[in-house]
Structure formats: structure tokens, C-alpha cells
Design a protein around this motif. Sequence first.
Motif, PDB file in Angstrom:
ATOM      1  N   ILE A  26      34.041 107.902  62.346  1.00 39.33           N
ATOM      2  CA  ILE A  26      34.907 107.151  61.563  1.00 39.33           C
ATOM      3  C   ILE A  26      36.275 107.656  62.076  1.00 39.33           C
ATOM      4  O   ILE A  26      36.465 108.838  62.146  1.00 39.33           O
ATOM      5  CB  ILE A  26      34.668 107.325  60.105  1.00 39.33           C
ATOM      6  CG1 ILE A  26      35.864 106.301  59.243  1.00 39.33           C
ATOM      7  CG2 ILE A  26      34.879 108.674  59.370  1.00 39.33           C
ATOM      8  CD1 ILE A  26      35.511 106.121  57.869  1.00 39.33           C
ATOM      9  N   GLY A  27      37.189 106.945  62.415  1.00 37.59           N
ATOM     10  CA  GLY A  27      38.599 107.436  62.822  1.00 37.59           C
ATOM     11  C   GLY A  27      39.284 107.192  61.452  1.00 37.59           C
ATOM     12  O   GLY A  27      39.276 108.055  60.569  1.00 37.59           O
ATOM     13  N   GLY A  28      39.935 106.145  61.463  1.00 34.33           N
ATOM     14  CA  GLY A  28      40.841 105.915  60.256  1.00 34.33           C
ATOM     15  C   GLY A  28      39.736 105.307  59.099  1.00 34.33           C
ATOM     16  O   GLY A  28      39.999 105.621  57.943  1.00 34.33           O
ATOM     17  N   GLY A  29      39.023 104.178  59.635  1.00 30.28           N
ATOM     18  CA  GLY A  29      38.046 103.489  58.809  1.00 30.28           C
ATOM     19  C   GLY A  29      38.642 102.401  58.376  1.00 30.28           C
ATOM     20  O   GLY A  29      37.838 101.450  57.769  1.00 30.28           O
ATOM     21  N   THR A  30      39.642 101.684  59.316  1.00 29.79           N
ATOM     22  CA  THR A  30      40.103 100.611  58.739  1.00 29.79           C
ATOM     23  C   THR A  30      39.390  99.529  59.310  1.00 29.79           C
ATOM     24  O   THR A  30      39.459  98.296  58.751  1.00 29.79           O
ATOM     25  CB  THR A  30      41.667 100.464  59.339  1.00 29.79           C
ATOM     26  OG1 THR A  30      41.566 100.698  60.805  1.00 29.79           O
ATOM     27  CG2 THR A  30      42.593 101.463  59.010  1.00 29.79           C
ATOM     28  N   ILE A  33      35.098 100.756  57.430  1.00 28.69           N
ATOM     29  CA  ILE A  33      34.749 100.575  56.095  1.00 28.69           C
ATOM     30  C   ILE A  33      34.421  99.138  55.509  1.00 28.69           C
ATOM     31  O   ILE A  33      33.581  98.754  54.795  1.00 28.69           O
ATOM     32  CB  ILE A  33      35.806 101.216  55.145  1.00 28.69           C
ATOM     33  CG1 ILE A  33      35.662 102.646  55.354  1.00 28.69           C
ATOM     34  CG2 ILE A  33      35.722 101.086  53.572  1.00 28.69           C
ATOM     35  CD1 ILE A  33      37.150 103.448  54.954  1.00 28.69           C
ATOM     36  N   ILE A  34      35.378  98.130  56.244  1.00 25.38           N
ATOM     37  CA  ILE A  34      35.078  96.769  55.760  1.00 25.38           C
ATOM     38  C   ILE A  34      33.939  96.330  56.382  1.00 25.38           C
ATOM     39  O   ILE A  34      32.966  95.720  55.681  1.00 25.38           O
ATOM     40  CB  ILE A  34      36.202  95.890  56.507  1.00 25.38           C
ATOM     41  CG1 ILE A  34      37.698  96.356  56.082  1.00 25.38           C
ATOM     42  CG2 ILE A  34      36.223  94.405  56.537  1.00 25.38           C
ATOM     43  CD1 ILE A  34      38.870  95.781  56.921  1.00 25.38           C
ATOM     44  N   GLN A 100      50.569 100.631  56.574  1.00 18.20           N
ATOM     45  CA  GLN A 100      49.279 101.090  56.000  1.00 18.20           C
ATOM     46  C   GLN A 100      48.363 101.497  56.943  1.00 18.20           C
ATOM     47  O   GLN A 100      47.548 102.370  56.973  1.00 18.20           O
ATOM     48  CB  GLN A 100      48.918 100.476  54.916  1.00 18.20           C
ATOM     49  CG  GLN A 100      49.999 100.435  53.624  1.00 18.20           C
ATOM     50  CD  GLN A 100      50.595  99.397  53.601  1.00 18.20           C
ATOM     51  OE1 GLN A 100      51.234  98.856  54.508  1.00 18.20           O
ATOM     52  NE2 GLN A 100      50.971  98.803  52.199  1.00 18.20           N
ATOM     53  N   ILE A 101      48.088 100.400  57.751  1.00 15.92           N
ATOM     54  CA  ILE A 101      46.860 100.405  58.654  1.00 15.92           C
ATOM     55  C   ILE A 101      47.286 101.411  59.868  1.00 15.92           C
ATOM     56  O   ILE A 101      46.527 102.274  60.429  1.00 15.92           O
ATOM     57  CB  ILE A 101      46.781  99.028  59.454  1.00 15.92           C
ATOM     58  CG1 ILE A 101      46.119  97.949  58.394  1.00 15.92           C
ATOM     59  CG2 ILE A 101      45.825  98.912  60.716  1.00 15.92           C
ATOM     60  CD1 ILE A 101      44.542  98.266  58.034  1.00 15.92           C
ATOM     61  N   ASN A 104      46.986 105.150  59.224  1.00 17.54           N
ATOM     62  CA  ASN A 104      45.387 105.382  59.075  1.00 17.54           C
ATOM     63  C   ASN A 104      44.555 105.125  60.263  1.00 17.54           C
ATOM     64  O   ASN A 104      43.817 106.075  60.761  1.00 17.54           O
ATOM     65  CB  ASN A 104      45.112 104.462  57.898  1.00 17.54           C
ATOM     66  CG  ASN A 104      43.519 104.978  57.264  1.00 17.54           C
ATOM     67  OD1 ASN A 104      43.162 106.093  57.935  1.00 17.54           O
ATOM     68  ND2 ASN A 104      43.029 104.247  56.595  1.00 17.54           N
TER      69      ASN A 104
END
Lengths: 279, 154
Positions: A26-30, A33-34, A100-101, A104
Motif C-alpha cells: 500500500i502506498g497512499g491507499g487511494t 482501499i477502494i 486530498q488525493i 496521500n
Amino acid sequence: MESLLPKTYEEIPGCLRQMTEKSRFIGGGTDLIIKMRMGLAAPDAICYLGYVRELKEIRREEEWLSIGSCATMTEIEQDPEVREHYPALMDAAADVGSLQIRNNGTIGGNIGNASPAGDLLPVLYLYDAVLEIMGPDGVRRAGIDEILAGPGRLNLACNEAILRILLPPSTGYTSFVKLGSRKKVTISRIGVALRIEMDGDYVKEMKMMVGAIGIKPVRLEKAEEFIKGRTLNEQNILDIAAILSDYIREHVAKEFDRDYKVFASRGVVMDAFHRLRRD
Amino acid sequence: MRLSFILNGKRKVMETEPDRRLLDLLRKDLHMTGTKEGCAEGECGACTVIINGEAVHSCLVLACQLEGKEVLTIEGLEENGELSAIQRIFVEETAIQCGYCTTGMIMSAKALLMHNPNPTEKEIRNALSGNICRCSGYTQIIRAVKRTAAEGGC
């Protein structure tokens, strides 16, 4: 669910040894996670490298630029070296999603997610990026195109991590323009990355990478050949746009917005050439 | 896993799952419901919080990424039981209609003002471009952020 959370560079190999085919970085998870919430990914373990200080760093290494895979889009966009020597990378990072993206999401994650619409990918091809990859037994290097395999796929073993992105010295003028369906917070529909070297008023050499029109960034060699030895007047730029339109008409399937992209490519190409001037 | 982080200025240690979203940690585990869930995929900005000084979506951060980090939520803005300047000015400027986007909007604006105390309108619009409001035309929201900056507080 296991979590593998190396705190130092030395702890990474030990974590990699515990990863299986079902494990994910996982890096940011953007993106991840989805996917997990949609049921498209159900990892048995997640490895997060963001606590390793070295993997957040952006720094010069002799003539090259080294970008840690956990550097965020915001950090890349604001880095003085990136802004001065790799402005097309700044363009691409600045245009990813929302603030925000960008705060992250990471460059390593953008490569790892391997989306055909991945914002940074055409630019990493433009600058001939080399990836530094660590496996349980050591570190190797490979060009971006050797690693990117297709939509969501990489030529990496499950226990190999992207540690750094290395950019060779950049020459000439570079730019990137992304077309989305609206100004901000949008997914790339076409991304044009350009590098031009001039000889007086004439183009000595051009490199042109186009994203989001194939499973990987496409190099438009026909346009590169066409412009060699010519000037950058409006007609020549329009002719390059026409070469891109023709390519899209021939190679993009109708359900991937082909007709829209054929039409819209003209504006993107013109914007990318205008942006080369940086004024 | 055992997670230790800073929440609204206080150290918080808790037992959780590595894949627990920060949003669920706040709303379900800690009963801090000021942070809202909208789209759950990083499009709407309703769940915005501030982590280490930057606005991020709490729906797109997992517990395993939070160790040692500083998280600021809308609950952390009040000062001595009173609304902070930015909250009060949002109310006074009617920058709130249904209220669902408001906490995310305020946290994005707060992050902007932390970095840039005197933003231009363009910078405000840019910083809020990841926050969707379906009631207003954004006019009152922009006005509230401008006034907060002009009055020197956030």
C-alpha cells in the motif's frame, strides 16, 4: 489480516520474505482501499513502506534524480529539482485527483496500480525512468517498460517492492497535459507528454508519449519522425494532432470513448506544445 | 494491531485491525461523528481530516498507515469549548446548508490557511476543488474562507 510495517530500510527484506501471492503493498491507499471495498482485492497481508524515511526522499544523485517510491504527488509537485529539471513530472503530479488525493497518493502506488489512465506513467516513459526494486535477496534495476505489464499488472514477483524511481538527466523542453472530463478531480482520458530538443528554429528531436489510449503509454513515433527538422509552427502542430487522431481512430476500441478522443486529441496536443514554453 | 497516534493533540493508543479505515476508527470506534462519510472513494471530500498538516480523505487511509502520525478532526478545532474562528465564520456567513459537506470543507480550508494564511480566491477554489457541496453555489463558502483569512484566524 497481517500488516508488514518496516520502520527502517534494513527491516524491508524481512518483511518481503513474508509476502505471498495474495499480499499487497500500500502506498497512499487511494486506489487499493477502494478495490478492497469493492471486493476486487482481498489481501492476506498489507505491506506499508511509508515509515522508511529513505523512501520518502527526493534527491539528486550525481546527474540523476532519485525519488523514493513513497513520495506523495504533492511532494513531487513541490520539489524544486522536479520543477526545474523535470517539469512534465510536476505537470502530471499537480493534475492528479484532488488535493486530498495528491497529499496521500504516491508515485510508487501510481506505478503499482498500473492503470492505463495512470497520470504519471506517460511522463515516466518520457524521462526513461529506471526503477530500483528490492526482493528478499537484493536490489535490482529495470526500465519502467520492463516492469509495467498491462492494466493492473507488473512484471514483479509478489515479494518485490519498488523502492526508488530514478530519472536520468533531462535534456530539452518537456511538458505534460492531461485531458479529463472536467478541470479538476478527474480521470485522465488522454495524457500527452512531450520532450523537444531544438536546433535554432528547427526541431532536432522530439519524443511523444500518450497515456490513456492503450494498455500502456504509447510512443507516437510517426509524429516524432514527422516533426524532425521542421519548425514548430501552428500547421505542423495541427499535423501532429492529426497523426494522434488517426492513431486513436485505428487503435482504440469504440467503447473506450474512441470518437471523443479522436476529436479531443487536437486540443490536448496544442496545449502540450504551448506548455513547453513555460511562460 | 496496537496503534499509537496523536488525535487532536492527545496521544491515543488503541487495539485495531490494520485494514480499519481511519473514518471507521473515528466514527464507529471512537464515536467521533463530526467526520462524515460521503462517497467512500475519494471523490467528494466529506471525510477530509488533516494528517501531519495535510488534508487527506479519512476514507482512504488505513490504521496501519497511521502509526505516530498527527490527526486533526473537526472535533479538534474548538477552543475552550467555543467554536474556532473558521467554524464561527462558516455559521455567520451561512456557508452551511444541509451541513453534510461542512466538516470536510472546513478541514480543507483549515489546511490551506495553515500553509497559506493569505490565499487568493483562486487558491481557495483550488484547495476546495476536492470538496463537493450540492446545496450552495460555493459562494458563501469562499466568502467564509476569505473572511477567516482576513480576520487572521483559522
